[in-house]
Motif scaffolding. Structure first.
Motif, PDB file in Angstrom:
ATOM      1  N   ALA A   2       3.288   6.794  -6.209  1.00 32.69           N
ATOM      2  CA  ALA A   2       3.497   5.685  -7.153  1.00 32.69           C
ATOM      3  C   ALA A   2       3.666   6.257  -8.563  1.00 32.69           C
ATOM      4  N   ASN A   3       4.439   7.329  -8.674  1.00 33.71           N
ATOM      5  CA  ASN A   3       4.510   8.075  -9.933  1.00 33.71           C
ATOM      6  C   ASN A   3       5.301   7.333 -11.004  1.00 33.71           C
ATOM      7  N   GLY A   4       5.157   7.804 -12.211  1.00 37.78           N
ATOM      8  CA  GLY A   4       5.802   7.206 -13.369  1.00 37.78           C
ATOM      9  C   GLY A   4       4.788   7.034 -14.477  1.00 37.78           C
ATOM     10  N   HIS A   5       3.707   6.317 -14.163  1.00 33.13           N
ATOM     11  CA  HIS A   5       2.637   6.193 -15.166  1.00 33.13           C
ATOM     12  C   HIS A   5       2.121   7.581 -15.526  1.00 33.13           C
ATOM     13  N   THR A   6       1.938   8.426 -14.534  1.00 34.44           N
ATOM     14  CA  THR A   6       1.719   9.858 -14.712  1.00 34.44           C
ATOM     15  C   THR A   6       2.535  10.558 -13.633  1.00 34.44           C
ATOM     16  N   PRO A   7       2.719  11.888 -13.742  1.00 32.67           N
ATOM     17  CA  PRO A   7       3.545  12.583 -12.750  1.00 32.67           C
ATOM     18  C   PRO A   7       3.043  12.439 -11.314  1.00 32.67           C
ATOM     19  N   GLY A   8       1.720  12.344 -11.134  1.00 33.96           N
ATOM     20  CA  GLY A   8       1.183  12.235  -9.784  1.00 33.96           C
ATOM     21  C   GLY A   8       0.458  10.939  -9.513  1.00 33.96           C
ATOM     22  N   HIS A   9       0.726   9.913 -10.335  1.00 29.03           N
ATOM     23  CA  HIS A   9       0.050   8.627 -10.144  1.00 29.03           C
ATOM     24  C   HIS A   9       0.206   8.172  -8.695  1.00 29.03           C
ATOM     25  N   THR A  10      -0.916   7.771  -8.088  1.00 32.39           N
ATOM     26  CA  THR A  10      -0.951   7.527  -6.643  1.00 32.39           C
ATOM     27  C   THR A  10      -1.630   6.201  -6.333  1.00 32.39           C
ATOM     28  N   ALA A  11      -1.062   5.485  -5.378  1.00 34.37           N
ATOM     29  CA  ALA A  11      -1.715   4.314  -4.796  1.00 34.37           C
ATOM     30  C   ALA A  11      -2.360   4.753  -3.494  1.00 34.37           C
ATOM     31  N   PHE A  12      -3.281   3.948  -2.985  1.00 37.90           N
ATOM     32  CA  PHE A  12      -3.945   4.289  -1.732  1.00 37.90           C
ATOM     33  C   PHE A  12      -3.860   3.107  -0.768  1.00 37.90           C
ATOM     34  N   ALA A  13      -3.300   3.382   0.410  1.00 37.98           N
ATOM     35  CA  ALA A  13      -3.217   2.377   1.463  1.00 37.98           C
ATOM     36  C   ALA A  13      -4.456   2.493   2.335  1.00 37.98           C
ATOM     37  N   VAL A  14      -5.211   1.414   2.409  1.00 40.35           N
ATOM     38  CA  VAL A  14      -6.450   1.375   3.182  1.00 40.35           C
ATOM     39  C   VAL A  14      -6.231   0.430   4.349  1.00 40.35           C
ATOM     40  N   GLU A  15      -6.537   0.880   5.577  1.00 40.89           N
ATOM     41  CA  GLU A  15      -6.257   0.044   6.742  1.00 40.89           C
ATOM     42  C   GLU A  15      -7.344   0.192   7.790  1.00 40.89           C
ATOM     43  N   SER A  16      -7.777  -0.949   8.316  1.00 35.73           N
ATOM     44  CA  SER A  16      -8.745  -0.974   9.408  1.00 35.73           C
ATOM     45  C   SER A  16      -8.484  -2.187  10.283  1.00 35.73           C
ATOM     46  N   LYS A  17      -8.317  -1.957  11.567  1.00 34.93           N
ATOM     47  CA  LYS A  17      -8.108  -3.021  12.553  1.00 34.93           C
ATOM     48  C   LYS A  17      -6.969  -3.963  12.155  1.00 34.93           C
ATOM     49  N   GLY A  18      -5.888  -3.386  11.642  1.00 36.29           N
ATOM     50  CA  GLY A  18      -4.708  -4.169  11.294  1.00 36.29           C
ATOM     51  C   GLY A  18      -4.783  -4.868   9.954  1.00 36.29           C
ATOM     52  N   GLN A  19      -5.922  -4.805   9.275  1.00 36.28           N
ATOM     53  CA  GLN A  19      -6.033  -5.386   7.936  1.00 36.28           C
ATOM     54  C   GLN A  19      -5.758  -4.296   6.898  1.00 36.28           C
ATOM     55  N   LYS A  20      -5.028  -4.660   5.847  1.00 39.00           N
ATOM     56  CA  LYS A  20      -4.559  -3.663   4.887  1.00 39.00           C
ATOM     57  C   LYS A  20      -4.899  -4.047   3.457  1.00 39.00           C
ATOM     58  N   LEU A  21      -5.169  -3.025   2.679  1.00 37.91           N
ATOM     59  CA  LEU A  21      -5.392  -3.154   1.240  1.00 37.91           C
ATOM     60  C   LEU A  21      -4.617  -2.040   0.559  1.00 37.91           C
ATOM     61  N   LEU A  22      -3.869  -2.389  -0.486  1.00 33.23           N
ATOM     62  CA  LEU A  22      -3.176  -1.386  -1.291  1.00 33.23           C
ATOM     63  C   LEU A  22      -3.849  -1.333  -2.656  1.00 33.23           C
ATOM     64  N   ILE A  23      -4.528  -0.227  -2.942  1.00 36.55           N
ATOM     65  CA  ILE A  23      -5.124  -0.018  -4.265  1.00 36.55           C
ATOM     66  C   ILE A  23      -4.074   0.699  -5.103  1.00 36.55           C
ATOM     67  N   TRP A  24      -3.529  -0.004  -6.106  1.00 33.50           N
ATOM     68  CA  TRP A  24      -2.332   0.526  -6.762  1.00 33.50           C
ATOM     69  C   TRP A  24      -2.587   1.134  -8.131  1.00 33.50           C
ATOM     70  N   GLY A  25      -3.822   1.368  -8.485  1.00 35.49           N
ATOM     71  CA  GLY A  25      -4.117   2.080  -9.716  1.00 35.49           C
ATOM     72  C   GLY A  25      -3.624   1.354 -10.949  1.00 35.49           C
ATOM     73  N   ASP A  26      -2.837   2.053 -11.765  1.00 35.38           N
ATOM     74  CA  ASP A  26      -2.384   1.520 -13.055  1.00 35.38           C
ATOM     75  C   ASP A  26      -0.962   0.982 -13.005  1.00 35.38           C
TER      76      ASP A  26
END
Length: 322
Positions: free
Chosen positions: A220-244
């Motif tokens: 998810a770069n741009g805000h910083t060179p390595g800016h990263t989001a995190f995809a969290v998944e359990s039993k088919g349920q998903k959360l995207l933590i997208w930082g800044d």
């Protein structure tokens, strides 16, 4: 006569009670602990509140003043200073206790620096955290790695940062070539990382890596060179933590083309925001953001071509576990 005596007695009693009715209670003047818990499949996700800081609206770029003013007023957001939350997320997978970002500590004043206290209030200890993953190496996301004396507060955790951000923010050579106004930010990043580098607790990851089972790094770069989001998944349920991805919710959902001065690569940050918002709206995935109003959890709704709205979660109890 009897009635008169009864009325006099009642009047006397009421006069005696009147001061009690007017007794003043002192104001408490504290807020509730800043954590909010939700269940994601078998994972327990706890949003942690670091605090809030006021940002100047002039930091926002690519917006006409009249549009900016209208959007801020529409959402009852302050202008020329807008409150911006700083959040982190604690994920208990059952096997790992993972903290996504650590907040700012007191590096930017007394209104921030509450992640450690709220983590404890939520029922955990700093020693239980075995993994800290950083969306990027800005000080308001990694400053909380250490205490006021610069000592690490996560004694058993490995700290994971994107390789591109590691090579940028921790490089003295890159810092020396940066504009003078940016150099203090490089130093804050290096100082925050130093104790963990010295102890061998610091490591890097590449986009697409699974950091622990169920948590994957998303570029998810741009805000910083390595800016990263995190995809969290359990039993088919998903959360995207997208930082800044968003700093000004009142503006940047409606107009994703608005950037902020802190974006290292403004053009790429805008492209990343547009792409992730489009996907989040289409997939209806649950989203978590570090600068969205606490607890920063909700969904993205499309509001026409290239425009979106933020739909925060409603406060809800945890489901009963078997």
């Amino acid at each position: 006569m009897q009635l008169r005596r009864s009325l006099l007695a009642l009047s006397a009693a009421l006069l005696f009670l009147a001061p009690l009715a007017r007794a003043e209670a002192p104001q408490v003047q504290t807020q509730v602990p800043g954590y909010y818990r939700t269940q994601l499949g078998d994972f327990e996700v706890t949003a942690l509140y670091d605090g809030a800081i006021e940002l100047e609206t002039k930091l926002l770029k690519n917006a006409r003043p009249q549009d900016l003013n209208a959007l801020l007023a529409r959402m009852f957001v302050g202008n020329p200073k807008m409150q911006t939350a700083v959040n982190a997320y604690l994920i208990n997978t059952g096997k790992n206790l993972v903290l996504v970002d650590t907040g700012a500590a007191k590096l930017f004043g007394p209104s921030l620096g509450n992640i450690a206290a709220n983590l404890k209030a939520a029922g955990y200890s700093l020693e239980q955290v075995d993994t800290v993953v950083l969306t990027h190496l800005h000080a308001d996301h990694m400053g909380g790695l250490n205490d006021a004396g610069g000592q690490p507060i996560f004694p058993k955790a490995r700290i994971l940062a994107a390789q591109e951000d590691n090579d940028f923010w921790l490089s003295e050579k890159v810092a020396a070539a940066a504009p003078e106004g940016m150099q203090p930010f490089f130093k804050l990043s290096r100082d925050s990382a130093a104790p963990y580098l010295a102890k061998g607790q610091w490591a890097t990851f590449a986009a697409g890596s699974e950091l622990v089972p169920g948590i994957r790094a998303v570029k998810a770069n741009g805000h910083t060179p390595g800016h990263t989001a995190f995809a969290v998944e359990s039993k088919g349920q998903k959360l995207l933590i997208w930082g800044d991805l968003v700093h000004a919710h009142a503006v940047q959902f409606a107009k994703p083309g608005v950037s902020i001065e802190f974006d290292v690569d403004q053009k790429q940050a805008i492209a990343t925001r547009k792409a992730i918002m489009k996907e989040a709206a289409a997939s209806k995935v649950l989203v978590g953001g570090m600068h969205l109003p606490f607890p920063g959890l909700g969904h993205v709704r499309a509001e026409g071509k290239g425009s979106y709205a933020w739909v925060p979660v409603e406060f809800a109890p945890l489901p009963a576990r078997p």
